[in-house]
Structures are given as structure tokens and as C-alpha cells.
Design a protein around this motif. Sequence first.
Motif, short mmCIF file in Angstrom:
data_model
loop_
_atom_site.label_atom_id
_atom_site.label_comp_id
_atom_site.label_asym_id
_atom_site.label_seq_id
_atom_site.Cartn_x
_atom_site.Cartn_y
_atom_site.Cartn_z
N ASN A 327 13.03 -3.68 -7.38
CA ASN A 327 12.63 -5.00 -7.84
C ASN A 327 11.51 -5.58 -6.97
O ASN A 327 11.36 -5.23 -5.80
CB ASN A 327 13.83 -5.95 -7.83
CG ASN A 327 14.87 -5.55 -8.85
OD1 ASN A 327 14.54 -5.22 -9.98
ND2 ASN A 327 16.15 -5.58 -8.45
N TYR A 328 10.77 -6.49 -7.56
CA TYR A 328 9.71 -7.24 -6.86
C TYR A 328 8.77 -6.30 -6.10
O TYR A 328 8.61 -6.38 -4.88
CB TYR A 328 10.32 -8.26 -5.91
CG TYR A 328 11.20 -9.26 -6.60
CD1 TYR A 328 10.67 -10.20 -7.49
CD2 TYR A 328 12.59 -9.27 -6.39
CE1 TYR A 328 11.49 -11.12 -8.13
CE2 TYR A 328 13.41 -10.21 -7.03
CZ TYR A 328 12.85 -11.12 -7.91
OH TYR A 328 13.65 -12.04 -8.55
N ALA A 329 8.13 -5.41 -6.85
CA ALA A 329 7.25 -4.40 -6.24
C ALA A 329 5.80 -4.88 -6.26
O ALA A 329 5.24 -5.15 -7.33
CB ALA A 329 7.38 -3.08 -6.99
N THR A 330 5.20 -4.95 -5.09
CA THR A 330 3.79 -5.32 -4.95
C THR A 330 3.06 -4.11 -4.36
O THR A 330 3.36 -3.69 -3.24
CB THR A 330 3.62 -6.54 -4.04
OG1 THR A 330 4.39 -7.63 -4.56
CG2 THR A 330 2.17 -6.95 -3.95
N ARG A 331 2.11 -3.56 -5.11
CA ARG A 331 1.48 -2.29 -4.72
C ARG A 331 0.46 -2.47 -3.59
O ARG A 331 -0.35 -3.39 -3.59
CB ARG A 331 0.78 -1.65 -5.92
CG ARG A 331 0.15 -0.28 -5.61
CD ARG A 331 -0.59 0.29 -6.81
NE ARG A 331 0.31 0.66 -7.87
CZ ARG A 331 0.94 1.82 -7.96
NH1 ARG A 331 0.78 2.73 -7.00
NH2 ARG A 331 1.72 2.09 -9.00
N LEU A 332 0.51 -1.51 -2.63
CA LEU A 332 -0.45 -1.46 -1.54
C LEU A 332 -1.44 -0.30 -1.69
O LEU A 332 -2.60 -0.43 -1.30
CB LEU A 332 0.28 -1.32 -0.20
CG LEU A 332 1.20 -2.49 0.19
CD1 LEU A 332 1.99 -2.13 1.45
CD2 LEU A 332 0.39 -3.75 0.42
N THR A 333 -0.99 0.82 -2.22
CA THR A 333 -1.87 1.98 -2.41
C THR A 333 -1.53 2.68 -3.72
O THR A 333 -0.38 2.68 -4.16
CB THR A 333 -1.70 3.01 -1.27
OG1 THR A 333 -0.40 3.62 -1.35
CG2 THR A 333 -1.89 2.38 0.09
N PRO A 334 -2.53 3.33 -4.35
CA PRO A 334 -2.25 4.12 -5.55
C PRO A 334 -1.32 5.30 -5.25
O PRO A 334 -0.62 5.78 -6.15
CB PRO A 334 -3.63 4.62 -5.97
CG PRO A 334 -4.58 3.61 -5.39
CD PRO A 334 -3.97 3.21 -4.09
N SER A 335 -1.31 5.76 -4.01
CA SER A 335 -0.46 6.91 -3.65
C SER A 335 1.01 6.55 -3.56
O SER A 335 1.85 7.45 -3.46
CB SER A 335 -0.93 7.53 -2.34
OG SER A 335 -0.82 6.58 -1.28
N GLY A 336 1.34 5.25 -3.57
CA GLY A 336 2.76 4.91 -3.68
C GLY A 336 3.37 3.99 -2.64
O GLY A 336 4.59 3.84 -2.60
N GLU A 337 2.57 3.36 -1.82
CA GLU A 337 3.14 2.39 -0.87
C GLU A 337 3.21 1.02 -1.52
O GLU A 337 2.24 0.55 -2.11
CB GLU A 337 2.33 2.34 0.42
CG GLU A 337 2.47 3.62 1.26
CD GLU A 337 1.99 3.44 2.69
OE1 GLU A 337 2.08 2.30 3.22
OE2 GLU A 337 1.53 4.42 3.29
#
Length: 409
Positions: A327-337
Amino acid sequence: MRKSHGKGWKIGLIALVCLGVVGGGIGAATAPTWAGSSIASESQSPARTTEGLAAPVVQAMELGVTPTDGAAQVNPAAPVVVKATYGTIKSVALTEAKSGTAVEGATSADGSTWTAGGALKFDTAYQYEYTVVDGAGRETHQAQTFTTVPASHEADAAVYPQNGQKVGVGQPLQITFSEPVINKEAVEKALKITTTAGQVGAFHWYSDTMVRYRPEGFWTANSTITMEMQLFGVDLGKGQIGNFNKTVTVRIGDKKVMVADSANHVADVYVNDQPSQHFLVTMGDERFPSASGYLVLMDRQRTAHFVAASIGLKPGDPANYGELDVNYATRLTPSGEFIHQATDSAVAYIGQLNLSHGCIGMDEAGASWVFNNMGVGDLVQVINSVSESAAPTDGYGDWNIPWAQYASR
């Protein structure tokens, strides 16, 4: 005596002939066929008709037409001009050969030049007919054709952020071209970037198809960036021609920076350089440490689906979590962080131990606060991690490149 007299007579006759020569006899002997005929003065006729008689009363008209007849792969931004030197333009009709759609144009005040008023289209055949008049009033009518750059050499580009979008202070401007750019300097000159804060930045080419632009420091909070793109007709190299002009305006919001401390398992948020929030976190473990340095928030998902195989984990690996939703996912990198709400099994370790696969795990209150209050272009600075920074193109790692290196070509 008689012989001498005869000789004297002959000499006298020769002398008389010579006198005739001196008096103009040669002129009579060598006169051209027109000798003695009347020659009309050129001032009595509208144009000269015989070469070499006298200086012409009417200057010979010189006609220049661009593009030339039969020209191919004409740049649609190139000028279309009909010019009559020592003459005037009577009419010009420039049309698309297939549709017959006319291209407007205008004639100069002295009547000598006609110029098309708008840009042409790509991959289109054109024909133009024109009538010009010389100084003697004689008309010349001609028709010509040409074709513009084909679709195979038409270059487009995608811009991010989009026009009107509001982003954080860490969001670089990015332009991705459909075709390789060889003439990078020409492209940069066609991109005029200004800000209400007066900031000056630099371009950094990550490849022949992607360039970014940022200032030395972060964008000024609550400023506005305007990028005027005059790429129509710009030769990107190898005959690839830019196909658009566009103005993009981007608004910058408050300065929001989260500092996530991997060693101490805490994260502090600063808004406009003032402390705002303090959270306990769990970050990447020894095998999957969180990327160091600056990361730029990219997008948000209320629920994100994670698949362990996407990061190379296979069945039987102790770190393999299979598939799960967070839940509540805010993306940092396209690779998955991501920043996200920690799984139920990890909640007990928040603030005490790092056990994620590189993400920043928080409790529900913390993850939902970030999700609802931080967004695209806001910054996360990871400190005290044993990992290197993420690759600059794995998201927006531009801020991890020293300015002197970033600004150099």
C-alpha cells in the motif's frame, strides 16, 4: 623615253589606287551585308532584338526560384521564394499537388519577390505556377514541382514534465527524441529555457536520443520554468529534421526533501528547509542496500504489485518473496525502489533493522503521509547506505553528478 613614260603612267595609277584606299576604299570593300541598309534605333522598339548592337534599353530579367524544380527532401522550414530581378511578380500559386490546398504567400512592396507565408508539410509534393513580367511588359509563365522531407526523416520528441504540470524542485527537464541527434549544439540553440527565478542551467546528454536540463542547485521553490522549443526544421543530423515548435510551462511547488538515514532507521522530511515530519523506517538490507544519494519521486500507486522474479530472485532463494501487494507506494526508481507501507511481517522491525530489498518501508501513517503530501519531483536523500547511487538514468539521478561534469559536453 617611251618606256619611261609607260612606267610613270603605271606608277601614277598605283598611287591613285592607294589614294582611294586611304580615302575609305577599305571600308567599302569590307562592309558587312547590312552596309547601306537602314538600322532602326533600339529606342524605337520595346526590347533589343540583335546582339551586340548597342546597350539595351531593357535590362534582361533574372529569375530565381527556391526550391528548384524537381527538388526532393526539401526541408519544410526552408523558404519558398520567387524573385524577379529587373522584373515584377504578376502571380504565384503554390499548392499541395495531391489535395490542391493552397499555401498563402505575399509579394514585396516593389513587386519583385513573392514569399510563402507559412511552413510546409512533411512528406508532401508541391507544385507552383508563377507569372513574371520583364521591364518591356513581356510575361513569362512557368510551373515547377518539389517534394519535402519524407516521413522516414521526420523527427519527433517527447517532453517531460508536460506543459502545465506542477513538480518538485528536483525534477529535471527531459527531452526524448525519436531519432538520434548528431547536431546537439543546433538542438540546444533551438531550446530556450527561462525561469521566473532567473536560474541558469545546463544540458546533459545521456544518449543521442535523450537530453536533460537542470540548474546547478535545485529549482527555486514556487517558481515557473518556460521552455520555448523551436525545433521545426532543425537538422538533427543525417537528414533527420525536427517537426514541431512548442512552448512548455512547468510550475515548481514547495521544496520538499526527505532525508532517509539507513544506519539509524529514520527519515526526516523538510519543507522549504524547515523540519516537518519524522518517521521510523526500515531500508535495504546487506544484500539489497538502498541506493545512496539523491532520488527523485516519480509516481504514486495506491496499491502496487511486487514480483520477486522482476529483480532476479528465483524459487528457493531465501530472499524470494514471490508476489505481493503493498500500500501507499511512491516510486523512486524504474528498477523497483519505492517508499511504501511495510508488509505485516516487517512492521515490528521498523526503526530497528533493515530488511527490505532496497525500498524504504514505513508504517501506515508514514507511508500514507508521503503518498498524500509528496509527489513527482520531490526529493529523497539516502545517507549512510553502503550502496552506490542509482544509475543517473534509473530514475532521475542527475543530482548525484558533480555540476562541472554535468555541465560539460
